[in-house]
Every structure is written in C-alpha cells, then in structure tokens.
Enzyme design. Structure first.
Site, short mmCIF file in Angstrom:
data_model
loop_
_atom_site.label_atom_id
_atom_site.label_comp_id
_atom_site.label_asym_id
_atom_site.label_seq_id
_atom_site.Cartn_x
_atom_site.Cartn_y
_atom_site.Cartn_z
N HIS A 1 37.71 39.62 43.22
CA HIS A 1 37.45 38.10 43.32
C HIS A 1 36.35 37.94 44.39
O HIS A 1 35.70 37.00 44.30
CB HIS A 1 38.75 37.33 43.19
CG HIS A 1 38.31 35.91 43.42
ND1 HIS A 1 38.10 35.41 42.26
CD2 HIS A 1 38.49 35.05 44.52
CE1 HIS A 1 37.67 33.79 42.64
NE2 HIS A 1 37.84 33.80 43.84
N LYS B 1 38.11 32.58 30.37
CA LYS B 1 39.54 31.81 30.34
C LYS B 1 39.25 30.85 29.05
O LYS B 1 38.18 30.45 28.77
CB LYS B 1 39.30 30.71 31.66
CG LYS B 1 39.68 31.52 32.89
CD LYS B 1 40.04 30.95 34.11
CE LYS B 1 40.51 31.57 35.50
NZ LYS B 1 40.93 30.80 36.66
#
Length: 298
Positions: free
Chosen positions: A242, A172
């Site tokens: 995830h 990110k």
C-alpha cells in the site's frame, strides 16, 4: 426459510457487488452483536433493539482493547444491516441513525522517496531465474501502475494484453479498469511469461503471478516481498504494497500529474479518496515555489 441475514448477504453480493471477504466481514460483525445482545439483554432478535443496547456493545468493544477504527468498522457493518432492514421495510427507524463514529487519530502514510525506490530497484538489476524475474516485475508493477495488492494477486493471464501494453484489473466492488504499462515494464511481462512457461507444475493456471510451485500468490507473500526489498533501503516504519501504491500517486502528483488522472489510475470512486495523496505533493510544491520565486531566497 430465508432469514434477514441471508437476504442481507444476497444484497451485499448481488446489488452492492461486494467481495466474498467483505460480505463475510459484515455478517460476522452482525452475528457478533447478536451474540452480545443475547447474553446481556436476553434478546436474540437484533431487528428490535434500541441505541442504548448498541451503545453497550460499543463500550464493551472499546474496553476489550480493540482500536477505534476497528470499532467503527464493526458499527459500519451494523449500520449497513439496519439500512437494509429499512429498505425492505422490516424496521421503521434505524437505531444507529444519529450515531457518530469514534475519533481516530490521523496517521500520515509516508511514501518512499524517488531515491529509495531507485535503490530498491537497483538491487534487482538483471534478475536471473523465475523468482527473481517475478519479484522485480511485482515491485515495478506496484510502482508504475499503483495497482492494489489484491488486484495484482488476482490478475488473470487473459487480462494481460501486451499487444496494447495494458492490463485489466478487478478493483473494489468488482469495478474493472484498464491500466497502461510502460514499455520497460511490458518487456518484463514478456520475460516473466517465458519463465512461467518453464514451471514444472502449474496449478492455478488462470492467474498470471504464481509461486514456483505454480500456485496463486497470497497477501502475506506479497507483503513480505515488498517489505524485504525496501527494508534494506528505507527506515520508514511501514514498508508495504500500500505504501508503494501511495508512492506511485505521490510521485505522479509531484511531477505534475493532475488529480483526476491519478484518481482514474488508482480506481478511486471520488476525488476525496485521492486527495489524501496531496499532503506530500504540497510539501514538494512549497519547496519548488520557495526555490523558484524571486523572493523565496530572501
């Protein structure tokens, strides 16, 4: 002429280092509010609105049936826009300064058990052929590194270093981190690399993981892959990449890893993000404590 939205877009990309996908999401939320404001208040200039107008938009979003978490994400985009306008002195007061996010029910992400992971991997013993070898490597990579789905998809061939048994991923906000590979996984990288060379056509040559047509993987492909392998061994509602990342962190903590090390491996910017994984390790700790303490069995 450069508009405030154009300048905001440049700011998100160049200064905040947000991905194109995130930048587009922010801009779409701002444009959505602009459209609402133009229709209901006959005012296209959202730089000069009050909180009452924004509140009306929030109510309309909730009434449309979208979740509180989705509403909060849209408001976060608008708040970021107004903070930017403050920064460049286009406004003097942020109309969202005192806004409180809508309440969102906490959902516990339940990781796979060690037995479930072993059962899923046992289905993939001695894989034969390009796709089977690739699929096993993807499952193993998620479980042994905690890599994010987008990080795996965008892993470049040049960032796989089998001399050092590491890979470099782009996380990110364009933050790079280096992840160690277990020897057994590094061997699978070699095996997959050999199969990859035999593809008839390679379109996206820079990317390490490819389809049999030589194309880069996509989000839905990777989701379906993980879901299909774990659906046969687990009855958990969510069976996604995830959850496998969550499983990686939980199993490390259950087996004695310290929180800081797990934080670095996951690529979190703060410990607060990593602490969500301690729920399950705490239950394991209670179990060990009760079994080990002299008074635990009394």
């Amino acid at each position: 002429m450069t508009t405030n939205k154009d300048a905001f877009s440049d700011y998100l990309q160049l200064e905040k280092k947000y991905s194109p996908h995130t930048v587009n999401a922010y801009l779409n939320d701002v444009i959505s509010f602009e459209s609402f404001n133009a229709i209901h208040f006959d005012q296209e200039n959202v730089e000069q609105v009050n909180y009452g107008q924004i509140r009306n938009w929030i109510v309309s979003l909730v009434d449309s049936g979208i979740s509180n978490s989705s509403v909060n994400r849209k408001i976060a985009s608008l708040k970021a826009f107004y903070k930017f306008l403050l920064k460049i002195k286009q406004i003097e007061i942020n109309p969202l300064l005192k806004h409180k996010a809508l309440k969102v029910p906490k959902t516990l992400q339940i990781p796979f058990s060690e037995k479930e992971v072993e059962e899923a991997l046992s289905q993939m013993q001695n894989p034969q052929g390009f796709e089977a070898i690739r699929n096993k490597l993807i499952v193993d990579l998620f479980y042994t590194t905690g890599v994010r789905r987008t990080e795996l998809i965008h892993l470049k061939k040049i960032n796989v270093d089998l001399a050092k048994n590491t890979i470099k991923v782009l996380g990110k906000r364009n933050k790079e981190r280096i992840l160690p590979l277990l020897p057994i996984v590094a061997n699978q990288f070699l095996l997959y690399g050999q199969e990859r060379l035999n593809l008839a056509v390679i379109v996206d040559a820079d990317y390490f993981f490819l389809t049999k047509k030589g194309l880069k993987l996509n989000d839905s492909f990777v989701y379906r892959l993980i879901n299909s392998y774990f659906s046969t061994v687990s009855e958990k509602v969510k069976k996604s990449p995830h959850i496998l990342r969550h499983t990686f962190a939980t199993h490390l903590l259950n087996n004695g890893a310290d929180l800081n090390s797990v934080k670095e491996l996951l690529g979190h910017s703060s410990l607060a993000s990593t602490q969500i994984y301690t729920h399950n390790s705490l239950s394991e700790l209670k179990k060990v404590y009760q079994e080990a303490h002299p008074r635990g069995q009394k």
